[in-house]
Write an enzyme that holds these catalytic residues in place. Structure first.
Site, PDB file in Angstrom:
ATOM      1  N   ASN A 201      34.096  73.271  85.691  1.00 59.41           N
ATOM      2  CA  ASN A 201      33.672  72.385  84.290  1.00 59.41           C
ATOM      3  C   ASN A 201      35.791  72.294  83.293  1.00 59.41           C
ATOM      4  O   ASN A 201      35.931  73.552  83.385  1.00 59.41           O
ATOM      5  CB  ASN A 201      32.937  73.149  83.218  1.00 59.41           C
TER       6      ASN A 201
ATOM      7  N   MET B 256      25.455  70.265  76.349  1.00 67.19           N
ATOM      8  CA  MET B 256      25.762  69.807  74.989  1.00 67.19           C
ATOM      9  C   MET B 256      24.974  70.475  73.631  1.00 67.19           C
ATOM     10  O   MET B 256      24.247  68.602  73.987  1.00 67.19           O
ATOM     11  CB  MET B 256      27.119  68.529  75.871  1.00 67.19           C
TER      12      MET B 256
ATOM     13  N   ASP C  10      38.150  68.847  81.578  1.00 68.16           N
ATOM     14  CA  ASP C  10      39.059  67.833  81.596  1.00 68.16           C
ATOM     15  C   ASP C  10      38.844  66.395  83.061  1.00 68.16           C
ATOM     16  O   ASP C  10      39.014  65.473  83.427  1.00 68.16           O
ATOM     17  CB  ASP C  10      40.628  67.897  82.203  1.00 68.16           C
TER      18      ASP C  10
ATOM     19  N   CYS D 245      29.699  79.366  74.180  1.00 72.77           N
ATOM     20  CA  CYS D 245      29.681  78.711  73.762  1.00 72.77           C
ATOM     21  C   CYS D 245      30.594  78.656  72.429  1.00 72.77           C
ATOM     22  O   CYS D 245      30.822  80.279  72.197  1.00 72.77           O
ATOM     23  CB  CYS D 245      28.253  78.253  72.638  1.00 72.77           C
TER      24      CYS D 245
END
Length: 333
Positions: A202, A18, A204, A102
């Site tokens: 990936n 991130m 939640d 992204c």
């Protein structure tokens, strides 16, 4: 135990890359809490090819940070091939990860990041180029597709596998969703059924029980945690316990959480300088205090932090005035 490209990963929990978050300092803290795989922030392939001095430090690994990946983004095969070699040489990472997920407009709309999902043939050429240049196993992170009407993650994953990537990470949202709505784990399950290489799920994973739940539901080999660890690296230790069927540890006391935050900022200052570290600490420290009752005054002080001395002063005040979330009778000002 999961093996990616012949490299074993003892804990099936990965820290998602991130921008502005997963620098070497925060990755160090997360590894101490049980992250089995970490990844750098995404780095522009063009910037590496043009020898941009600001990009190289983003690839710096922590002491003993293995297994770990260095992530690059771009859509020009020749540039990506060269950048992969540079990233591997500079970082010493075990993997080179390609960002094909992204969703930020300035990245995706130029054909990079999730923009590559709109051109699978080009994405394959990019993957093949990175594999040629990396000198280590290559992984790819992507989304379900560009939008709800063009979900192509299953075909995309199969194409990546055929191109020779060692593993794929799938974020259960489309590019147009950005980070809104609920992650769709159904499609991640379909990807896992369609390929033989390891799949990292990936989307939640916000509480300890989400890790075993996403792995059981999707059949994926690893769970990747992103926004769930903002200010909460202890989520890794809790998820690890949940996966092992052990009692889930409580969050540490507020004072200990503050000490961890301070250590993160000190590590960051040692790597990128005090000024930049403290500017970034404003956001991170606010995350550490999320949900802490009566912390409003200190959040106002945090946005004014410019030096480590400011960090120490604010931390001293928090420890003095807030005990387990309860204010002292007369909070010091």
């Amino acid at each position: 135990m999961v093996s990616i490209g012949g490299i074993p990963i003892e804990t099936p929990l990965a820290l998602g890359p991130m921008a502005g978050v997963t620098d070497v300092a925060f990755r160090t803290i997360c590894r101490e809490q049980g992250a089995g795989l970490t990844c750098t922030e995404m780095v522009s392939a063009k910037a590496l090819c043009y020898q941009d001095k600001k990009s190289i430090p983003l690839l710096r690994m922590g002491e003993g940070e293995h297994p770990a990946a260095a992530q690059i983004f771009g859509s020009d095969p020749a540039c990506m091939e060269q950048a992969a070699g540079i990233a591997h040489e500079v970082s010493g990472a075990d993997f080179i990860d390609i960002n094909m997920g992204c969703p930020v407009p300035k990245v995706a709309n130029s054909g990079d990041g999730s923009g590559l999902m709109r051109d699978p043939d080009k994405a394959v050429r990019v993957a093949e180029a990175v594999i040629r240049g990396a000198g280590c196993p290559v992984t790819v992170k992507f989304r379900l597709g560009w939008d709800k009407g063009s979900i192509n993650c299953v075909e995309f994953a199969k194409a990546m596998e055929e191109a020779g990537v060692a593993a794929v990470a799938v974020h259960g949202r489309t590019r147009n969703q950005m980070y809104a709505g609920t992650a769709n784990w159904d499609w991640i399950r379909e990807v896992k059924r369609a390929v033989k290489i390891p799949v990292i799920a990936n989307g939640d994973v916000f509480k300890p029980t989400d890790a075993p739940r996403i792995l059981k539901y999707t059949g994926a080999d690893m769970a990747m945690i992103g926004r769930g660890v903002f200010g909460n690296p202890w989520l890794f230790a809790q998820c690890k316990a949940a996966l092992e069927g052990k009692p889930i540890p409580d969050m540490p006391p507020l004072a200990e959480r503050c000490d961890t935050a301070v250590r993160q900022f000190e590590l960051s200052a040692a790597n990128k300088g005090e000024k930049i570290a403290c500017l970034e600490a404003r956001r991170h420290y606010a995350w550490y205090l999320k949900g802490v009752p009566h912390a409003g005054y200190y959040k106002e002080q945090i946005v004014k932090i410019t030096t480590l001395a400011d960090v120490y002063r604010v931390t001293e005040g928090i420890k003095r005035d807030l005990v387990d979330g309860a204010p002292a009778p007369f909070p010091s000002r």
